[in-house]
Design a protein around this motif. Structure first.
Motif, PDB file in Angstrom:
ATOM      1  N   PHE A   1      47.430  69.044  82.011  1.00  0.00           N
ATOM      2  CA  PHE A   1      46.708  67.526  81.238  1.00  0.00           C
ATOM      3  C   PHE A   1      45.421  67.578  81.656  1.00  0.00           C
ATOM      4  O   PHE A   1      45.643  67.886  82.638  1.00  0.00           O
ATOM      5  N   SER A   2      44.661  67.529  81.276  1.00  0.00           N
ATOM      6  CA  SER A   2      43.342  66.831  81.763  1.00  0.00           C
ATOM      7  C   SER A   2      42.421  65.969  81.479  1.00  0.00           C
ATOM      8  O   SER A   2      43.196  65.732  79.689  1.00  0.00           O
ATOM      9  N   GLU A   3      41.511  64.953  81.557  1.00  0.00           N
ATOM     10  CA  GLU A   3      41.061  63.696  80.763  1.00  0.00           C
ATOM     11  C   GLU A   3      39.421  64.632  80.608  1.00  0.00           C
ATOM     12  O   GLU A   3      38.107  63.859  80.923  1.00  0.00           O
ATOM     13  N   GLU A   4      39.480  65.869  81.053  1.00  0.00           N
ATOM     14  CA  GLU A   4      37.993  66.037  81.883  1.00  0.00           C
ATOM     15  C   GLU A   4      37.630  66.237  80.300  1.00  0.00           C
ATOM     16  O   GLU A   4      35.526  66.138  80.598  1.00  0.00           O
ATOM     17  N   ALA A   5      38.303  66.017  79.294  1.00  0.00           N
ATOM     18  CA  ALA A   5      36.979  67.192  78.576  1.00  0.00           C
ATOM     19  C   ALA A   5      36.270  66.009  77.463  1.00  0.00           C
ATOM     20  O   ALA A   5      35.554  65.985  76.415  1.00  0.00           O
ATOM     21  N   PHE A   6      36.541  64.450  77.678  1.00  0.00           N
ATOM     22  CA  PHE A   6      36.123  63.211  77.533  1.00  0.00           C
ATOM     23  C   PHE A   6      35.702  62.553  77.583  1.00  0.00           C
ATOM     24  O   PHE A   6      36.169  61.862  78.604  1.00  0.00           O
ATOM     25  N   LYS A   7      34.125  62.165  78.323  1.00  0.00           N
ATOM     26  CA  LYS A   7      33.822  61.077  78.533  1.00  0.00           C
ATOM     27  C   LYS A   7      33.105  60.413  78.020  1.00  0.00           C
ATOM     28  O   LYS A   7      31.910  60.746  78.416  1.00  0.00           O
ATOM     29  N   PRO A   8      33.166  58.937  77.390  1.00  0.00           N
ATOM     30  CA  PRO A   8      32.890  58.527  76.927  1.00  0.00           C
ATOM     31  C   PRO A   8      31.974  57.170  78.082  1.00  0.00           C
ATOM     32  O   PRO A   8      31.890  57.124  78.645  1.00  0.00           O
ATOM     33  N   LYS A   9      30.553  56.981  77.315  1.00  0.00           N
ATOM     34  CA  LYS A   9      29.521  56.454  77.977  1.00  0.00           C
ATOM     35  C   LYS A   9      29.384  55.036  77.362  1.00  0.00           C
ATOM     36  O   LYS A   9      28.801  53.658  78.317  1.00  0.00           O
ATOM     37  N   THR A  10      29.552  54.808  76.057  1.00  0.00           N
ATOM     38  CA  THR A  10      30.174  53.720  74.580  1.00  0.00           C
ATOM     39  C   THR A  10      30.856  53.075  74.824  1.00  0.00           C
ATOM     40  O   THR A  10      31.790  53.687  74.381  1.00  0.00           O
ATOM     41  N   LYS A  11      31.555  51.636  74.045  1.00  0.00           N
ATOM     42  CA  LYS A  11      32.476  51.565  73.555  1.00  0.00           C
ATOM     43  C   LYS A  11      32.549  52.585  72.229  1.00  0.00           C
ATOM     44  O   LYS A  11      33.687  52.559  72.109  1.00  0.00           O
ATOM     45  N   GLU A  12      31.212  52.360  71.708  1.00  0.00           N
ATOM     46  CA  GLU A  12      31.559  53.084  70.214  1.00  0.00           C
ATOM     47  C   GLU A  12      31.773  54.407  69.973  1.00  0.00           C
ATOM     48  O   GLU A  12      32.566  54.633  69.038  1.00  0.00           O
ATOM     49  N   GLU A  13      31.453  54.887  71.487  1.00  0.00           N
ATOM     50  CA  GLU A  13      32.368  57.054  71.153  1.00  0.00           C
ATOM     51  C   GLU A  13      33.460  56.443  71.424  1.00  0.00           C
ATOM     52  O   GLU A  13      33.746  57.667  70.720  1.00  0.00           O
ATOM     53  N   LEU A  14      33.901  55.577  72.179  1.00  0.00           N
ATOM     54  CA  LEU A  14      35.499  55.557  72.081  1.00  0.00           C
ATOM     55  C   LEU A  14      36.303  55.199  71.703  1.00  0.00           C
ATOM     56  O   LEU A  14      37.068  56.098  71.137  1.00  0.00           O
ATOM     57  N   LEU A  15      35.689  54.194  70.961  1.00  0.00           N
ATOM     58  CA  LEU A  15      36.660  54.111  69.338  1.00  0.00           C
ATOM     59  C   LEU A  15      36.391  55.512  68.521  1.00  0.00           C
ATOM     60  O   LEU A  15      37.201  55.119  67.082  1.00  0.00           O
ATOM     61  N   ALA A  16      35.065  55.622  67.876  1.00  0.00           N
ATOM     62  CA  ALA A  16      34.980  56.568  67.551  1.00  0.00           C
ATOM     63  C   ALA A  16      35.908  57.862  67.613  1.00  0.00           C
ATOM     64  O   ALA A  16      36.908  58.329  66.946  1.00  0.00           O
ATOM     65  N   LYS A  17      36.296  58.070  69.161  1.00  0.00           N
ATOM     66  CA  LYS A  17      37.483  58.893  69.369  1.00  0.00           C
ATOM     67  C   LYS A  17      38.728  58.393  68.826  1.00  0.00           C
ATOM     68  O   LYS A  17      39.837  59.845  69.026  1.00  0.00           O
ATOM     69  N   TRP A  18      38.492  57.639  69.194  1.00  0.00           N
ATOM     70  CA  TRP A  18      39.907  56.725  69.282  1.00  0.00           C
ATOM     71  C   TRP A  18      40.883  57.192  67.642  1.00  0.00           C
ATOM     72  O   TRP A  18      41.439  57.292  67.574  1.00  0.00           O
ATOM     73  N   ASP A  19      39.225  56.290  66.810  1.00  0.00           N
ATOM     74  CA  ASP A  19      39.739  56.823  65.245  1.00  0.00           C
ATOM     75  C   ASP A  19      39.863  57.919  64.838  1.00  0.00           C
ATOM     76  O   ASP A  19      40.493  58.631  63.950  1.00  0.00           O
TER      77      ASP A  19
END
Lengths: 163, 163
Positions: free
Chosen positions: A77-95
């Motif tokens: 398991f790793s959380e290193e691949a995705f480091k969003p800097k903005t809410k928009e970036e996080l929501l885009a990944k979520w989608d």
């Protein structure tokens, strides 16, 4: 019908649990969106992680875990691949993960749900238990997010609104 | 196998979801127990209810809701019947409801899970969705309880320890 027969009967189909999960994911998306930009990444209570960090955990589990299950591939398991800097970036990944989840989930057979899999090389449980864990873990962390929002004086989205 | 065939296949049996739920209930019991007596009834964040109040909601749903489903009886939801004054009293009720849940859950047939029921005369959904809601609602409120414990400087029980 005997008690044993009742015990082994179907509770839900795979299509129903997938729809249920995506409904939860819609709600979690609304909770992410309810945070002001700064508080999403910075606010916390009692030394816990920010809600952005909790959301990154969630997107680092769902798609990658299902892919691992389908491909019989054990990767840490790793959380290193995705480091969003903005809410928009996080929501885009979520989608974008919504489609990844549908894609892999629909390749898991009834027999496979009952087979043991060593998820992330660390969690050796039947596949159905791993999948329930992803959903429960999301509901759990989102409950923490609701508390953050309340502490910030922000009304959270309705818990029962999923679609 | 076609996608449709996969969609309608079994995800979990009724025995598996019951075991899963009771595992969650074991964890929620530990969270109740982790609160100091006074804070269980008084501590809150952002105007939310105390964890004792949230736990009373949970015991007011599970058993009574399953009884209503089994007896095809529509009664309004109420938290008035049980007003614990101590942690001990709350935990005793929690434990007695464990058997009530097993008793009624085991009388629900595969066909019934798919039938619509007007729970508490208010929530008209398929029975399986109502049951998933009870579990999700518990995980959601327990996530809030974890945040209360962290805010109080108390280490919560491990999320993955259920039995």
């Amino acid at each position: 019908m005997t008690t044993t027969a009742i015990a082994n009967q179907q509770f839900i189909s795979s299509a129903q649990i997938l729809e249920h999960w995506q409904g939860h994911r819609n709600l979690t998306r609304r909770v992410i969106d309810a945070f002001p930009e700064k508080e999403l990444f910075e606010f916390s209570i009692g030394g816990m992680r920010s809600f952005a960090k909790l959301a990154v955990e969630l997107v680092s589990i769902a798609g990658p875990a299902l892919k691992g299950i389908v491909d019989h591939q054990v990767e840490a398991f790793s959380e290193e691949a995705f480091k969003p800097k903005t809410k928009e970036e996080l929501l885009a990944k979520w989608d974008s993960e919504t489609e990844v989840i549908n894609h892999y989930f629909n390749q898991i057979s009834e027999e496979r749900f009952q087979e043991t899999f060593n998820l992330f090389g660390q969690y050796e449980f039947p596949v159905y238990q791993n999948i329930l864990y992803f959903i429960d873990n999301e509901v759990h962390h989102r409950g923490q997010g609701y508390t953050y929002l309340r502490a910030l004086g922000i009304e959270p989205p309705f818990f029962w609104e999923r679609f």
